[in-house]
Design a protein around this motif. Sequence first.
Motif, mmCIF file in Angstrom:
data_model
loop_
_atom_site.group_PDB
_atom_site.id
_atom_site.type_symbol
_atom_site.label_atom_id
_atom_site.label_comp_id
_atom_site.label_asym_id
_atom_site.label_seq_id
_atom_site.Cartn_x
_atom_site.Cartn_y
_atom_site.Cartn_z
ATOM 1 N N PHE A 21 0.714 -0.889 0.100
ATOM 2 C CA PHE A 21 0.035 0.009 0.102
ATOM 3 C C PHE A 21 0.777 1.030 -0.036
ATOM 4 O O PHE A 21 0.289 2.285 -0.430
ATOM 5 N N TYR A 28 -3.217 4.848 -6.529
ATOM 6 C CA TYR A 28 -4.254 3.939 -6.238
ATOM 7 C C TYR A 28 -5.774 3.959 -7.099
ATOM 8 O O TYR A 28 -6.055 2.586 -7.145
ATOM 9 N N LYS A 44 -18.679 1.517 -4.830
ATOM 10 C CA LYS A 44 -18.597 2.343 -3.494
ATOM 11 C C LYS A 44 -19.891 3.346 -3.598
ATOM 12 O O LYS A 44 -20.588 3.367 -2.431
ATOM 13 N N ALA A 77 -9.772 0.956 7.644
ATOM 14 C CA ALA A 77 -9.034 0.875 6.248
ATOM 15 C C ALA A 77 -9.316 1.702 5.128
ATOM 16 O O ALA A 77 -9.635 1.253 3.819
ATOM 17 N N ASP A 106 -6.537 3.962 9.120
ATOM 18 C CA ASP A 106 -5.842 3.190 8.152
ATOM 19 C C ASP A 106 -4.621 2.661 8.770
ATOM 20 O O ASP A 106 -4.059 3.530 9.643
ATOM 21 N N ILE A 107 -3.878 1.762 8.766
ATOM 22 C CA ILE A 107 -2.715 1.298 9.253
ATOM 23 C C ILE A 107 -1.535 2.134 8.381
ATOM 24 O O ILE A 107 -0.274 2.029 9.072
ATOM 25 N N ASN A 108 -1.839 2.378 7.452
ATOM 26 C CA ASN A 108 -0.673 3.018 6.485
ATOM 27 C C ASN A 108 -0.557 4.371 6.314
ATOM 28 O O ASN A 108 -1.560 5.111 5.798
ATOM 29 N N MET A 111 -1.015 6.132 2.877
ATOM 30 C CA MET A 111 -2.314 6.173 2.237
ATOM 31 C C MET A 111 -3.072 7.175 3.053
ATOM 32 O O MET A 111 -4.049 8.071 2.390
ATOM 33 N N ALA A 135 -4.196 3.667 12.404
ATOM 34 C CA ALA A 135 -4.807 2.582 13.487
ATOM 35 C C ALA A 135 -4.917 1.199 12.549
ATOM 36 O O ALA A 135 -5.101 0.919 11.609
ATOM 37 N N ASN A 136 -4.515 0.216 13.460
ATOM 38 C CA ASN A 136 -4.746 -1.150 12.983
ATOM 39 C C ASN A 136 -6.092 -1.661 13.608
ATOM 40 O O ASN A 136 -6.381 -1.667 14.682
ATOM 41 N N ALA A 137 -6.864 -2.013 12.430
ATOM 42 C CA ALA A 137 -8.243 -2.479 12.630
ATOM 43 C C ALA A 137 -8.234 -3.605 13.753
ATOM 44 O O ALA A 137 -9.386 -4.094 14.336
ATOM 45 N N ALA A 154 -13.970 -0.980 3.507
ATOM 46 C CA ALA A 154 -14.105 -1.437 1.903
ATOM 47 C C ALA A 154 -13.023 -1.835 1.300
ATOM 48 O O ALA A 154 -11.865 -0.970 1.454
ATOM 49 N N PHE A 155 -12.772 -2.845 0.819
ATOM 50 C CA PHE A 155 -11.411 -3.550 0.191
ATOM 51 C C PHE A 155 -10.447 -3.345 1.134
ATOM 52 O O PHE A 155 -9.287 -3.170 0.814
ATOM 53 N N PHE A 160 -6.404 -8.080 6.404
ATOM 54 C CA PHE A 160 -5.965 -8.213 7.702
ATOM 55 C C PHE A 160 -5.494 -9.564 8.105
ATOM 56 O O PHE A 160 -5.782 -10.581 7.453
#
Length: 267
Positions: A21, A28, A44, A77, A106-108, A111, A135-137, A154-155, A160
């Motif tokens: 990512f 993207y 979406k 995410a 989002d973890i990234n 992004m 954040a990590n889901a 979404a997507f 995970f």
Amino acid sequence: THFGFQTVAEALKEQKVAGVFSSVASSYDTMNDFMSLGIHRLWKDHFVRNLNPGRNPLTSPPSSPSEPQGWNILDIAGGTGDIAFRMLDHASTINNDAHTTVTVADINPDMLAEGRKRSLATPYARSPRLKFIEANAEKLDMIPDSSVDLYTVAFGIRNFTHKDVALREAYRVLKPGGVFACLEFSKVNNPLFDAVYKRWSFSAIPLIGQLVAGDRDSYQYLVESIERFPSQEEFRDMIKEAGFLVPGQGWEDLSLGIAAIHKGVKP
Ligand code: SAM
């Protein structure tokens, strides 16, 4: 993991997902367009319209002054903000709701940075209605129990490491009556079309990834992650196992099952 350690394979998966990512963050939309032949935009739109986010002050005014006037939405995410912007637009224009808030988690960081950049072109830049958090889901410690009206992903969930842990976190943060909604690539339900689709995804997508983005590996990973993701029935059962009530059969296929929407309600 029984001992609280992450296995080497799990750590590698997390690293790989992070790398994918980070390297696709700026291209993207191009990536999504190739993965779905541009149809992800329609999916979406449908996902958001169907959830009908926001609280219409005319049809459902708060019954007491302390009751919140809008929804508290958590878009996990959430990446570059695609779903978040659509939800705020829907709340504002369809439901005349100027209070609903969306937190994009989002973890990234790459992004999220792309999402923040894109938000500058929306009416929600610098508005308290839109927030970005890293954040990590699977570990949403910063989100209190029973505080969220709508949890969307979404997507995201197929990336995970522990989908069951993420589903339990979704359950924890939702209010009773709150909705979990997931849009994800799924299993094609027509054998003939499935053969064509598999051929497209396994040979064309990595090649296009290489030619367009100079990044064959990331696109290869994305195709494989779709293949590995559970079927509609299996994923519905995982949602139930996390404690959710599942309405009807539990999912809606989009474009013959290329993608599906799953929903669960916290009792
Ligand atoms: N929701 C956006 C959309 O529909 O356009 C972005 C989807 S993108 C394909 C997947 C996102 O999941 C990436 O931004 C990635 O960083 C994020 N992600 C992967 N693993 C995650 C995790 N454990 N927790 C939170 N986000 C994660």
